[in-house]
Scaffold this motif. Structure first.
Motif, PDB file in Angstrom:
ATOM      1  N   ALA A  66       0.960  -1.048  -0.379  1.00  0.00           N
ATOM      2  CA  ALA A  66       0.262   0.340  -0.321  1.00  0.00           C
ATOM      3  C   ALA A  66       1.314   1.261   0.065  1.00  0.00           C
ATOM      4  O   ALA A  66       0.775   2.387  -0.059  1.00  0.00           O
ATOM      5  N   ASP A  67       2.074   0.952  -0.037  1.00  0.00           N
ATOM      6  CA  ASP A  67       2.700   2.163  -0.115  1.00  0.00           C
ATOM      7  C   ASP A  67       3.390   2.964   1.663  1.00  0.00           C
ATOM      8  O   ASP A  67       3.121   4.357   1.241  1.00  0.00           O
ATOM      9  N   LEU A  68       2.787   2.100   2.759  1.00  0.00           N
ATOM     10  CA  LEU A  68       2.635   3.297   3.540  1.00  0.00           C
ATOM     11  C   LEU A  68       3.243   2.851   4.690  1.00  0.00           C
ATOM     12  O   LEU A  68       3.692   3.470   5.695  1.00  0.00           O
ATOM     13  N   VAL A  69       4.572   2.778   4.393  1.00  0.00           N
ATOM     14  CA  VAL A  69       5.658   2.756   5.085  1.00  0.00           C
ATOM     15  C   VAL A  69       6.705   3.798   5.769  1.00  0.00           C
ATOM     16  O   VAL A  69       6.427   4.213   6.703  1.00  0.00           O
ATOM     17  N   GLU A 103      -4.028  -3.505  -8.697  1.00  0.00           N
ATOM     18  CA  GLU A 103      -5.037  -3.102  -9.010  1.00  0.00           C
ATOM     19  C   GLU A 103      -5.908  -2.520  -8.007  1.00  0.00           C
ATOM     20  O   GLU A 103      -7.269  -2.206  -7.915  1.00  0.00           O
ATOM     21  N   ASN A 104      -6.099  -2.858  -6.284  1.00  0.00           N
ATOM     22  CA  ASN A 104      -6.692  -2.807  -5.485  1.00  0.00           C
ATOM     23  C   ASN A 104      -6.298  -2.621  -4.402  1.00  0.00           C
ATOM     24  O   ASN A 104      -6.623  -2.628  -3.524  1.00  0.00           O
ATOM     25  N   LYS A 105      -5.267  -1.286  -4.688  1.00  0.00           N
ATOM     26  CA  LYS A 105      -4.160  -0.884  -3.523  1.00  0.00           C
ATOM     27  C   LYS A 105      -4.933   0.270  -3.029  1.00  0.00           C
ATOM     28  O   LYS A 105      -5.074   0.536  -1.854  1.00  0.00           O
ATOM     29  N   ASP A 106      -6.235   0.539  -3.332  1.00  0.00           N
ATOM     30  CA  ASP A 106      -7.239   1.684  -3.079  1.00  0.00           C
ATOM     31  C   ASP A 106      -7.490   0.939  -1.421  1.00  0.00           C
ATOM     32  O   ASP A 106      -7.610   1.743  -0.821  1.00  0.00           O
ATOM     33  N   LYS A 107      -8.335  -0.066  -1.784  1.00  0.00           N
ATOM     34  CA  LYS A 107      -8.731  -0.938  -1.290  1.00  0.00           C
ATOM     35  C   LYS A 107      -8.115  -1.344  -0.201  1.00  0.00           C
ATOM     36  O   LYS A 107      -8.937  -1.202   1.507  1.00  0.00           O
ATOM     37  N   LEU A 108      -7.036  -1.310  -0.598  1.00  0.00           N
ATOM     38  CA  LEU A 108      -5.379  -1.980   0.594  1.00  0.00           C
ATOM     39  C   LEU A 108      -5.603  -0.588   1.949  1.00  0.00           C
ATOM     40  O   LEU A 108      -5.135  -1.014   2.464  1.00  0.00           O
ATOM     41  N   ILE A 109      -5.777   0.795   0.979  1.00  0.00           N
ATOM     42  CA  ILE A 109      -5.013   1.368   1.936  1.00  0.00           C
ATOM     43  C   ILE A 109      -6.542   1.645   2.896  1.00  0.00           C
ATOM     44  O   ILE A 109      -5.726   1.870   4.132  1.00  0.00           O
ATOM     45  N   ALA A 110      -7.741   1.539   2.359  1.00  0.00           N
ATOM     46  CA  ALA A 110      -9.563   1.796   3.175  1.00  0.00           C
ATOM     47  C   ALA A 110      -8.795   1.400   3.996  1.00  0.00           C
ATOM     48  O   ALA A 110      -9.528   1.922   5.547  1.00  0.00           O
ATOM     49  N   ILE A 111      -8.336  -0.310   3.868  1.00  0.00           N
ATOM     50  CA  ILE A 111      -8.402  -0.835   4.699  1.00  0.00           C
ATOM     51  C   ILE A 111      -7.467  -0.643   6.157  1.00  0.00           C
ATOM     52  O   ILE A 111      -7.655  -1.076   7.506  1.00  0.00           O
ATOM     53  N   LEU A 112      -5.721  -0.453   5.971  1.00  0.00           N
ATOM     54  CA  LEU A 112      -5.155  -0.647   6.511  1.00  0.00           C
ATOM     55  C   LEU A 112      -4.813   0.604   7.628  1.00  0.00           C
ATOM     56  O   LEU A 112      -4.612   0.754   8.681  1.00  0.00           O
ATOM     57  N   THR A 113      -5.835   2.066   6.677  1.00  0.00           N
ATOM     58  CA  THR A 113      -5.902   3.203   7.892  1.00  0.00           C
ATOM     59  C   THR A 113      -6.993   3.676   8.302  1.00  0.00           C
ATOM     60  O   THR A 113      -7.277   4.032   9.197  1.00  0.00           O
ATOM     61  N   TYR A 114      -7.705   2.232   8.510  1.00  0.00           N
ATOM     62  CA  TYR A 114      -8.831   1.949   9.426  1.00  0.00           C
ATOM     63  C   TYR A 114      -8.183   1.350  10.246  1.00  0.00           C
ATOM     64  O   TYR A 114      -8.611   1.157  11.597  1.00  0.00           O
ATOM     65  N   HIS A 115      -7.274   0.892  10.053  1.00  0.00           N
ATOM     66  CA  HIS A 115      -6.721   0.495  11.470  1.00  0.00           C
ATOM     67  C   HIS A 115      -5.855   1.555  12.628  1.00  0.00           C
ATOM     68  O   HIS A 115      -4.464   0.922  13.697  1.00  0.00           O
ATOM     69  N   GLY A 137     -10.621   8.463   7.826  1.00  0.00           N
ATOM     70  CA  GLY A 137     -11.789   9.436   7.992  1.00  0.00           C
ATOM     71  C   GLY A 137     -13.113   8.327   8.708  1.00  0.00           C
ATOM     72  O   GLY A 137     -14.015   9.261   9.328  1.00  0.00           O
ATOM     73  N   GLU A 138     -12.994   7.331   9.205  1.00  0.00           N
ATOM     74  CA  GLU A 138     -14.106   6.444   9.196  1.00  0.00           C
ATOM     75  C   GLU A 138     -13.913   6.008  10.589  1.00  0.00           C
ATOM     76  O   GLU A 138     -12.792   6.196  11.842  1.00  0.00           O
ATOM     77  N   ILE A 174      -9.580  -5.294  10.891  1.00  0.00           N
ATOM     78  CA  ILE A 174     -10.860  -4.776  10.999  1.00  0.00           C
ATOM     79  C   ILE A 174     -11.726  -3.827   9.780  1.00  0.00           C
ATOM     80  O   ILE A 174     -10.300  -3.482   8.831  1.00  0.00           O
ATOM     81  N   LEU A 175     -12.512  -4.469   9.441  1.00  0.00           N
ATOM     82  CA  LEU A 175     -13.116  -3.914   7.721  1.00  0.00           C
ATOM     83  C   LEU A 175     -13.625  -2.257   8.285  1.00  0.00           C
ATOM     84  O   LEU A 175     -14.994  -2.438   8.535  1.00  0.00           O
ATOM     85  N   PRO A 176     -13.958  -1.004   7.161  1.00  0.00           N
ATOM     86  CA  PRO A 176     -14.547  -0.087   7.269  1.00  0.00           C
ATOM     87  C   PRO A 176     -16.027  -0.673   7.140  1.00  0.00           C
ATOM     88  O   PRO A 176     -16.377  -1.420   6.378  1.00  0.00           O
ATOM     89  N   PRO A 177     -16.810   0.569   7.707  1.00  0.00           N
ATOM     90  CA  PRO A 177     -18.218   0.458   7.139  1.00  0.00           C
ATOM     91  C   PRO A 177     -18.413  -0.297   6.014  1.00  0.00           C
ATOM     92  O   PRO A 177     -19.357  -0.826   5.523  1.00  0.00           O
ATOM     93  N   ALA A 178     -17.603   0.459   5.239  1.00  0.00           N
ATOM     94  CA  ALA A 178     -18.340   0.887   2.869  1.00  0.00           C
ATOM     95  C   ALA A 178     -17.780  -1.074   2.836  1.00  0.00           C
ATOM     96  O   ALA A 178     -18.393  -0.735   1.443  1.00  0.00           O
TER      97      ALA A 178
END
Length: 179
Positions: A66-69, A103-115, A137-138, A174-178
């Motif tokens: 996710a390039d979040l390191v 191709e699913n990087k945005d979904k992965l970022i959303a899940i990881l940043t939810y943590h 944001g959630e 844990i998964l975001p509500p969306a």
């Protein structure tokens, strides 16, 4: 002058040799161990801490994908609810593999940043029913009855100090509500 320095050095060696003070290898070893313990006690950033924790290797792989390191190595402070490898393995079959695809990087970022919660929240700050805004944001809900939980995931290890925040290891992704 050289002769005087030589004589002084010989006298010093003779004095030390005859002083009766001996340094054993055991004492030297203890000194080395004490120095190493001091070095090990210095907190590491969140990513380095995860890299050195065997049960968080899947989280590290996901952070890399996710390039979040670099973000989680930043100044922070951050509070990370870090799912274990077993938590990722408990996802439905094929889910992790799909999320790690570029191709699913945005979904992965959303899940990881939810943590991740901005700021440093230690376990004594947690209250039953507490809501915490995550980096994506959630909100997550914290419960403390029967042990600390984040959206139902058990905190299995709390308050792991990092130089840029704190890590709470959890037993589920844990998964975001969306999602």
């Amino acid at each position: 002058m050289k002769t005087l320095n030589y004589l002084f050095a010989v006298a010093l060696l003779f004095t030390v040799a005859c002083s009766g003070e001996k340094t054993t290898n055991e004492e030297e070893t203890m000194e080395v161990v004490e120095v190493e313990e001091v070095v090990e006690e210095q907190p590491k950033d969140i990513v380095t801490l995860a890299l050195e924790t065997e049960s968080l290797s899947t989280l590290v792989a996901a952070l890399k994908a996710a390039d979040l390191v670099s973000t989680l190595q930043g100044a922070g402070p951050f509070t990370v609810f870090a799912p274990t490898d077993d938590a990722f393995a408990a996802l439905p079959e094929g889910t992790l593999e799909e999320l790690l695809k570029p191709e699913n990087k945005d979904k992965l970022i959303a899940i990881l940043t939810y943590h991740v919660v901005p700021g440093k929240v230690i376990s004594t700050d947690l209250t039953d029913g507490m809501k915490a805004a995550t980096v994506n944001g959630e909100e997550v809900t914290i419960t403390t009855a029967d042990g600390a939980k984040v959206n139902g995931a058990n905190v299995v290890m709390a308050d792991v100090e990092a130089s840029n925040g704190v890590v709470h290891v959890i037993d589920a992704v844990i998964l975001p509500p969306a999602m």
